[in-house]
Each structure stands twice: as C-alpha cells, then as structure tokens.
Design a protein around this motif. Structure first.
Motif: not given
Length: 310
Positions: A218-233
């Motif tokens: 679950a934490e890996e999935a959460s961190r992947s989603a967050f990294s995606y947001m950081v790059v797009c931002f």
C-alpha cells in the motif's frame, strides 16, 4: 481584428475550463494513479498530496487571472522592471515543494515493525522514466527559449536586457518590452531550483521507512501516486512560465513602426504568430498537468487491503 484578438486572449481561459471538463470524465480519471488510504497517524501522504493539489489549483487560478488581466490591458507588476515577473509560478512551486519536504521530514515515524529492505531506494524508485523525461524536457525547453530570447534582446537605459528594438536606421527607433536576459535568467535560475527541490522531494518520499511489512504494498502504491503528482506539478509550473514568456515575445515581435512613409518591423516579426500559437498550446498542457495533480488528489483512496502484500 478586434474579435480575433479578443478570442486569442480568452482562449487560455476556455482551455482551462476544457481541462477541468476532460478530467471530470470518469474514463480518463480511471487511468490516473489512485492514492491508497493509509494510517493517518503514521503517514503524511494525504497531507502532502493535498498540499500539492492546493498549490496546483492556485497556479491554475494565477494563470487564468493573468489572462484576464492581459485581456483588460493590465500588466502584472506594472510598467517598471521586476525581475520576478515571469518567475512567479516557479517561485510559488518552489515554496509548495519546500512545505511538502518539511511535511515528509516532520511526520517521519519509526516503523511499528522492522521491514527488511529488498532493494536500495532512491529518488527514482517510484518515478517512471517517462515522467522524468517530461520534467526534463519542459525545463530544457524553457532554458532553450531563455537563450533564444536573450540573444535577441537589447539593453534598456540601465543596461538590463529587456527590450526588443525596431531599428529604423535613423533617430526614430522604437522599443518593446521583451522576455530578455533580465527576465529569462531569473526564470532559468528558479527553474533549476525547482528541479533540485523536485529531486529532493522525490528522494524524501522514497527513503521513508515502511511502517509494517503488511503495509509495504500500500505504501509503495501511495508513494508512486505521490511521485507522479510531484513531477506533473513541477512540469506544469515550468510550462506556465514558458507560456507567458512566449506570449510576451509574440506581442513584442508583432510591434511595427511607421516612419516617413515606411513600415518597420522587428527582426522576429515573422515568428510572432507562431510564438502566439505555441504559447497557447504550452499553456494548455501546463493547465492539463496541474489539473491532473488536483484530479489525483481528489480521487477516492482505494482500501489499503487491496494493495497489501501479506
């Protein structure tokens, strides 16, 4: 001509509304990363996601406001030189990432159960190659345009390269405010700082210890989603700056001067319509990326049990 000019000025606003509409389509939303519901007392993921989403929403609001101001002939920062005029989205994005970095460090907790590392984690661990290419390409495009516009600019009375000159060969020349070195170098420096902060946040996101062995998935999935947001931002903030620079360059390049029965154009006159069209295209992609950040944040988190490795 007036109606055409008015249409061109409101086009980014229409584009922003279109982006919101596109991201509201369920079929598209399902293709976006979906956050995972984690224990709020132990993980700062939700707070970091909402901080990023709030920053992205403010940048979208800023872009729409600047477009409306341009339509009403109101210039951000007035007529005087302000080095930060084009760097506002980048500086704001840097501030948001600093807040996110503080959140990731401040909320760090010791794991409830030791989790044996399976592989070393770095800033690239939860970020895809395509995402890194996206951010790198945006930053490179901005720096490339800074070099192009800076080489075409001329100094003002105080030696600041922020003018585009129409030279008539006589004493009756004309200047137009331009995205020269005076604006471009601070923007390029802010973009580099944003790049460093992006890597820092991605690193802090990756190296945090997992809470329990059962929560790793679950934490890996959460961190992947967050990294995606950081790059797009980060990419969205860079593209917003590039769009404004292109728009200003287009306006300056399109200025003409009539003198003694002759019409004089700038050296970039032929590129003016292309720069204008490119500025709207770049702004559309910027708004799209920023609204993607918001869309990921507002998605309903999936249950932790769906991604847990037992």
């Amino acid at each position: 001509m007036f109606m055409l000019a008015m249409l061109c000025e409101v086009l980014p606003v229409v584009a922003a509304l279109s982006v919101v509409a596109v991201l509201a389509v369920p079929l598209w939303r399902e293709k976006l990363p979906r956050p995972v519901r984690l224990d709020g007392s132990s993980r700062p993921d939700a707070a970091a996601r909402w901080t990023l989403a709030s920053g992205a929403a403010l940048l979208v609001l800023f872009a729409v406001t600047v477009t409306v101001m341009r339509f009403h002939r109101i210039r951000l920062g007035g007529q005087d030189y302000s080095w930060w005029r084009y760097s506002i989205p980048l500086l704001a994005a840097c501030l948001v990432l600093l807040v996110v970095a503080v959140l990731l460090v401040s909320y760090r907790r010791q794991p409830a159960e030791p989790v044996a590392p399976t592989h070393p984690r770095t800033w690239r661990s939860f970020t895809g190659t395509s995402q890194l290419w996206l951010f790198g390409s945006c930053a490179f495009a901005l720096i490339l345009f800074v070099a192009f516009a800076g080489s075409a600019s001329s100094p003002d009375d105080e030696g600041r390269y922020r003018w585009l000159v129409i030279d008539t060969g006589a004493t009756g020349g004309m200047v137009a405010d331009f995205f020269g070195w005076a604006y471009g170098l601070p923007a390029a420096a802010a973009a580099l700082v944003l790049l460093v902060l992006t890597v820092l946040v991605l690193h802090l996101n990756a190296v945090r210890p997992f809470f329990t062995p059962n929560s790793v998935g679950a934490e890996e999935a959460s961190r992947s989603a967050f990294s995606y947001m950081v790059v797009c931002f980060g990419a969205g903030a860079v593209l917003l700056t590039l769009a404004r620079a292109l728009n200003t360059a287009s306006s300056a390049a399109g200025v003409s001067l009539a003198s003694e029965g002759y019409s004089f154009d700038t050296t970039l006159a032929a590129a003016s319509p292309w720069l204008l069209g490119l500025s709207y295209l770049v702004q559309f992609f910027a708004l799209f990326l920023l609204m993607t950040v918001v869309a990921v944040a507002v998605r309903r988190p999936q249950p932790q049990a769906a991604t847990v490795h037992g």
